[in-house]
Motif scaffolding. Structure first.
Motif, PDB file in Angstrom:
ATOM      1  N   ALA A   5      50.283  40.826  30.934  1.00 44.02           N
ATOM      2  CA  ALA A   5      51.399  40.693  30.568  1.00 44.02           C
ATOM      3  C   ALA A   5      51.447  41.228  29.146  1.00 44.02           C
ATOM      4  O   ALA A   5      50.703  40.780  28.480  1.00 44.02           O
ATOM      5  N   SER A   6      52.379  42.141  28.795  1.00 46.85           N
ATOM      6  CA  SER A   6      52.215  42.600  27.141  1.00 46.85           C
ATOM      7  C   SER A   6      53.601  43.004  27.015  1.00 46.85           C
ATOM      8  O   SER A   6      54.454  43.451  27.817  1.00 46.85           O
ATOM      9  N   PRO A   7      54.039  42.703  25.697  1.00 44.95           N
ATOM     10  CA  PRO A   7      55.248  43.428  25.039  1.00 44.95           C
ATOM     11  C   PRO A   7      55.573  44.823  25.324  1.00 44.95           C
ATOM     12  O   PRO A   7      56.630  45.269  25.239  1.00 44.95           O
ATOM     13  N   GLY A   8      54.532  45.651  25.113  1.00 36.85           N
ATOM     14  CA  GLY A   8      54.491  47.216  25.228  1.00 36.85           C
ATOM     15  C   GLY A   8      54.885  47.767  26.629  1.00 36.85           C
ATOM     16  O   GLY A   8      54.958  46.974  27.570  1.00 36.85           O
ATOM     17  N   ALA A   9      54.937  48.787  26.797  1.00 31.18           N
ATOM     18  CA  ALA A   9      55.545  49.595  27.673  1.00 31.18           C
ATOM     19  C   ALA A   9      54.317  49.581  28.824  1.00 31.18           C
ATOM     20  O   ALA A   9      54.578  49.812  30.196  1.00 31.18           O
ATOM     21  N   LEU A  10      53.049  49.655  28.826  1.00 34.21           N
ATOM     22  CA  LEU A  10      51.786  49.699  29.751  1.00 34.21           C
ATOM     23  C   LEU A  10      51.507  48.373  30.015  1.00 34.21           C
ATOM     24  O   LEU A  10      50.981  48.443  31.269  1.00 34.21           O
ATOM     25  N   GLY A  11      52.025  47.297  29.841  1.00 34.28           N
ATOM     26  CA  GLY A  11      51.821  46.045  30.408  1.00 34.28           C
ATOM     27  C   GLY A  11      50.493  45.477  30.372  1.00 34.28           C
ATOM     28  O   GLY A  11      49.994  44.522  30.962  1.00 34.28           O
ATOM     29  N   GLY A  12      49.435  46.072  29.344  1.00 36.72           N
ATOM     30  CA  GLY A  12      48.192  45.433  29.194  1.00 36.72           C
ATOM     31  C   GLY A  12      47.320  46.313  30.238  1.00 36.72           C
ATOM     32  O   GLY A  12      46.162  45.833  30.457  1.00 36.72           O
ATOM     33  N   MET A  13      47.816  47.293  30.784  1.00 38.46           N
ATOM     34  CA  MET A  13      46.752  48.333  31.659  1.00 38.46           C
ATOM     35  C   MET A  13      45.671  48.680  31.212  1.00 38.46           C
ATOM     36  O   MET A  13      44.529  48.615  31.886  1.00 38.46           O
ATOM     37  N   ARG A  14      45.507  48.960  29.925  1.00 40.52           N
ATOM     38  CA  ARG A  14      44.435  49.497  29.058  1.00 40.52           C
ATOM     39  C   ARG A  14      43.090  48.284  29.204  1.00 40.52           C
ATOM     40  O   ARG A  14      42.057  48.520  29.688  1.00 40.52           O
ATOM     41  N   SER A  15      43.637  47.146  29.096  1.00 39.78           N
ATOM     42  CA  SER A  15      42.732  45.967  29.253  1.00 39.78           C
ATOM     43  C   SER A  15      42.426  45.784  30.403  1.00 39.78           C
ATOM     44  O   SER A  15      41.179  45.058  30.574  1.00 39.78           O
ATOM     45  N   LEU A  16      43.257  45.739  31.304  1.00 41.46           N
ATOM     46  CA  LEU A  16      42.910  45.486  32.679  1.00 41.46           C
ATOM     47  C   LEU A  16      41.662  46.019  33.249  1.00 41.46           C
ATOM     48  O   LEU A  16      41.049  45.491  33.796  1.00 41.46           O
ATOM     49  N   GLY A  17      41.732  47.285  33.033  1.00 40.81           N
ATOM     50  CA  GLY A  17      40.521  48.249  33.508  1.00 40.81           C
ATOM     51  C   GLY A  17      39.108  47.660  32.812  1.00 40.81           C
ATOM     52  O   GLY A  17      38.156  47.626  33.610  1.00 40.81           O
ATOM     53  N   LEU A  18      39.107  47.268  31.709  1.00 39.33           N
ATOM     54  CA  LEU A  18      38.224  46.837  30.952  1.00 39.33           C
ATOM     55  C   LEU A  18      37.799  45.373  31.427  1.00 39.33           C
ATOM     56  O   LEU A  18      36.344  44.924  31.555  1.00 39.33           O
ATOM     57  N   THR A  19      38.671  44.621  31.774  1.00 41.23           N
ATOM     58  CA  THR A  19      38.404  43.205  32.266  1.00 41.23           C
ATOM     59  C   THR A  19      37.712  43.366  33.486  1.00 41.23           C
ATOM     60  O   THR A  19      37.037  42.905  34.097  1.00 41.23           O
ATOM     61  N   ARG A  20      38.296  44.330  34.443  1.00 40.81           N
ATOM     62  CA  ARG A  20      37.767  44.599  35.850  1.00 40.81           C
ATOM     63  C   ARG A  20      36.115  45.115  35.586  1.00 40.81           C
ATOM     64  O   ARG A  20      35.485  44.609  36.579  1.00 40.81           O
ATOM     65  N   GLN A  21      35.979  45.880  34.750  1.00 41.38           N
ATOM     66  CA  GLN A  21      34.681  46.391  34.194  1.00 41.38           C
ATOM     67  C   GLN A  21      33.755  45.355  34.059  1.00 41.38           C
ATOM     68  O   GLN A  21      32.506  45.149  34.323  1.00 41.38           O
ATOM     69  N   LEU A  22      34.391  44.276  33.325  1.00 38.61           N
ATOM     70  CA  LEU A  22      33.443  43.340  32.610  1.00 38.61           C
ATOM     71  C   LEU A  22      33.154  42.572  33.862  1.00 38.61           C
ATOM     72  O   LEU A  22      31.870  41.875  34.227  1.00 38.61           O
ATOM     73  N   LEU A  23      34.070  41.964  34.724  1.00 38.68           N
ATOM     74  CA  LEU A  23      33.792  40.805  35.781  1.00 38.68           C
ATOM     75  C   LEU A  23      33.111  41.855  36.806  1.00 38.68           C
ATOM     76  O   LEU A  23      31.848  41.021  37.360  1.00 38.68           O
ATOM     77  N   GLY A  24      33.152  43.021  37.088  1.00 41.73           N
ATOM     78  CA  GLY A  24      32.340  43.817  37.936  1.00 41.73           C
ATOM     79  C   GLY A  24      30.735  44.030  37.457  1.00 41.73           C
ATOM     80  O   GLY A  24      29.732  43.614  38.317  1.00 41.73           O
ATOM     81  N   ASN A  25      30.517  43.868  36.146  1.00 42.76           N
ATOM     82  CA  ASN A  25      29.063  43.778  35.582  1.00 42.76           C
ATOM     83  C   ASN A  25      28.600  42.324  35.755  1.00 42.76           C
ATOM     84  O   ASN A  25      27.346  42.361  35.801  1.00 42.76           O
ATOM     85  N   LEU A  26      29.569  41.517  35.829  1.00 46.22           N
ATOM     86  CA  LEU A  26      28.718  39.853  36.334  1.00 46.22           C
ATOM     87  C   LEU A  26      28.622  39.643  37.538  1.00 46.22           C
ATOM     88  O   LEU A  26      28.090  38.708  38.036  1.00 46.22           O
ATOM     89  N   GLY A  27      28.742  40.646  38.457  1.00 49.05           N
ATOM     90  CA  GLY A  27      28.439  40.662  39.891  1.00 49.05           C
ATOM     91  C   GLY A  27      29.930  40.173  40.850  1.00 49.05           C
ATOM     92  O   GLY A  27      29.855  39.625  42.014  1.00 49.05           O
ATOM     93  N   VAL A  28      31.164  40.041  40.225  1.00 43.50           N
ATOM     94  CA  VAL A  28      32.129  39.724  40.699  1.00 43.50           C
ATOM     95  C   VAL A  28      32.843  40.879  41.455  1.00 43.50           C
ATOM     96  O   VAL A  28      33.001  41.986  40.824  1.00 43.50           O
ATOM     97  N   MET A  29      33.440  40.722  42.776  1.00 48.73           N
ATOM     98  CA  MET A  29      34.146  41.601  43.264  1.00 48.73           C
ATOM     99  C   MET A  29      35.585  41.483  42.961  1.00 48.73           C
ATOM    100  O   MET A  29      36.167  40.377  43.176  1.00 48.73           O
ATOM    101  N   VAL A  30      36.259  42.446  42.239  1.00 44.98           N
ATOM    102  CA  VAL A  30      37.618  42.511  41.682  1.00 44.98           C
ATOM    103  C   VAL A  30      38.383  43.430  42.573  1.00 44.98           C
ATOM    104  O   VAL A  30      38.268  44.511  42.755  1.00 44.98           O
ATOM    105  N   LEU A  31      39.505  42.821  42.887  1.00 45.57           N
ATOM    106  CA  LEU A  31      40.421  43.366  43.835  1.00 45.57           C
ATOM    107  C   LEU A  31      41.332  44.550  43.024  1.00 45.57           C
ATOM    108  O   LEU A  31      41.632  44.428  42.074  1.00 45.57           O
ATOM    109  N   PRO A  32      41.451  45.488  43.864  1.00 45.89           N
ATOM    110  CA  PRO A  32      42.263  46.666  43.257  1.00 45.89           C
ATOM    111  C   PRO A  32      43.511  46.445  43.119  1.00 45.89           C
ATOM    112  O   PRO A  32      44.131  45.268  43.478  1.00 45.89           O
ATOM    113  N   ASN A  33      44.192  47.344  42.374  1.00 46.67           N
ATOM    114  CA  ASN A  33      45.582  47.434  42.023  1.00 46.67           C
ATOM    115  C   ASN A  33      46.184  46.045  41.473  1.00 46.67           C
ATOM    116  O   ASN A  33      46.797  45.200  42.005  1.00 46.67           O
ATOM    117  N   PRO A  34      45.458  45.767  40.275  1.00 46.18           N
ATOM    118  CA  PRO A  34      45.919  44.687  39.407  1.00 46.18           C
ATOM    119  C   PRO A  34      47.602  44.763  38.866  1.00 46.18           C
ATOM    120  O   PRO A  34      48.028  45.897  39.191  1.00 46.18           O
TER     121      PRO A  34
END
Length: 204
Positions: free
Chosen positions: A125-154
């Motif tokens: 959640a973000s006060p901005g117009a993108l809703g934190g979408m930029r950080s979501l991609g990086l969070t998914r990448q970080l978790l994936g690097n740790l071996g976590v399966m991250v669901l699509p369409n956050p």
């Protein structure tokens, strides 16, 4: 909702700010996960304060007690739902630092191995117009690097200051449906991957 005990899911936000929109969103997600049959543990990272990761500190003092507590919690759960705020287009230092400490070994136990085969959903959640979408991609990448399966369409929730109604729920029906769908997918995916033994109530 099935009477069979559902998967265990750990829920937290990458923010400790009072009145955090992401903490609020994590709470709403936890409620929906429970409605779909999950056994949810929702925590506040404020209760698990950790120093900035420092290899010298780790060598001298070992793993901080709060990191051990978080590792023990992670070991008890099959899934994660993380609400990740966006700071300058990136996940918060709090979230990154917490995950860094959780991956560190503790004696013969590998912290990184605790993340293997976990399934996660991420929201922001973000006060901005993108809703934190930029950080979501990086969070998914970080978790994936740790071996976590991250669901699509956050779920990215823009204009978060106006996104919640007086009852505390999300204002727009379409957004409520998207959050509900994501939570349902997380529970159903975990239920297929980690079927529960009816007699013991635990994954075999």
């Amino acid at each position: 909702m099935s009477a069979t005990p559902g998967p265990r899911i750990l829920v937290f936000a990458g923010s400790t700010r009072r009145g955090s929109h992401n903490t609020h969103l994590a709470r709403l997600a936890a409620e929906r996960l429970e409605r779909h049959g999950a056994r949810v543990t929702r925590i506040d990272l404020k209760d698990y304060p950790l120093p900035l990761y420092d290899g010298d500190l780790e060598a001298a003092e070992g793993l901080p007690p709060q990191a051990r507590r978080l590792q023990a919690l992670l070991a008890e759960h099959q899934g994660l739902l993380i609400a990740s705020p966006e700071y300058n287009g990136f996940p918060t230092p709090l979230l990154k630092n917490t995950l860094d400490w959780m991956t560190r070994p503790d004696g013969e136990r590998s912290g990184l191995a605790l993340f293997a085969d976990k399934v996660a959903a991420v929201v922001s959640a973000s006060p901005g117009a993108l809703g934190g979408m930029r950080s979501l991609g990086l969070t998914r990448q970080l978790l994936g690097n740790l071996g976590v399966m991250v669901l699509p369409n956050p779920l990215a929730l823009p204009r978060a200051a106006q996104a919640f109604g007086e009852d505390g729920d999300l204002e727009e029906a379409a957004v409520r449906q998207r959050l509900d769908s994501l939570c349902h997918r997380l529970v159903s995916t975990l239920s297929r991957l980690h079927p529960i033994d009816d007699a013991s109530g635990e994954s075999p």
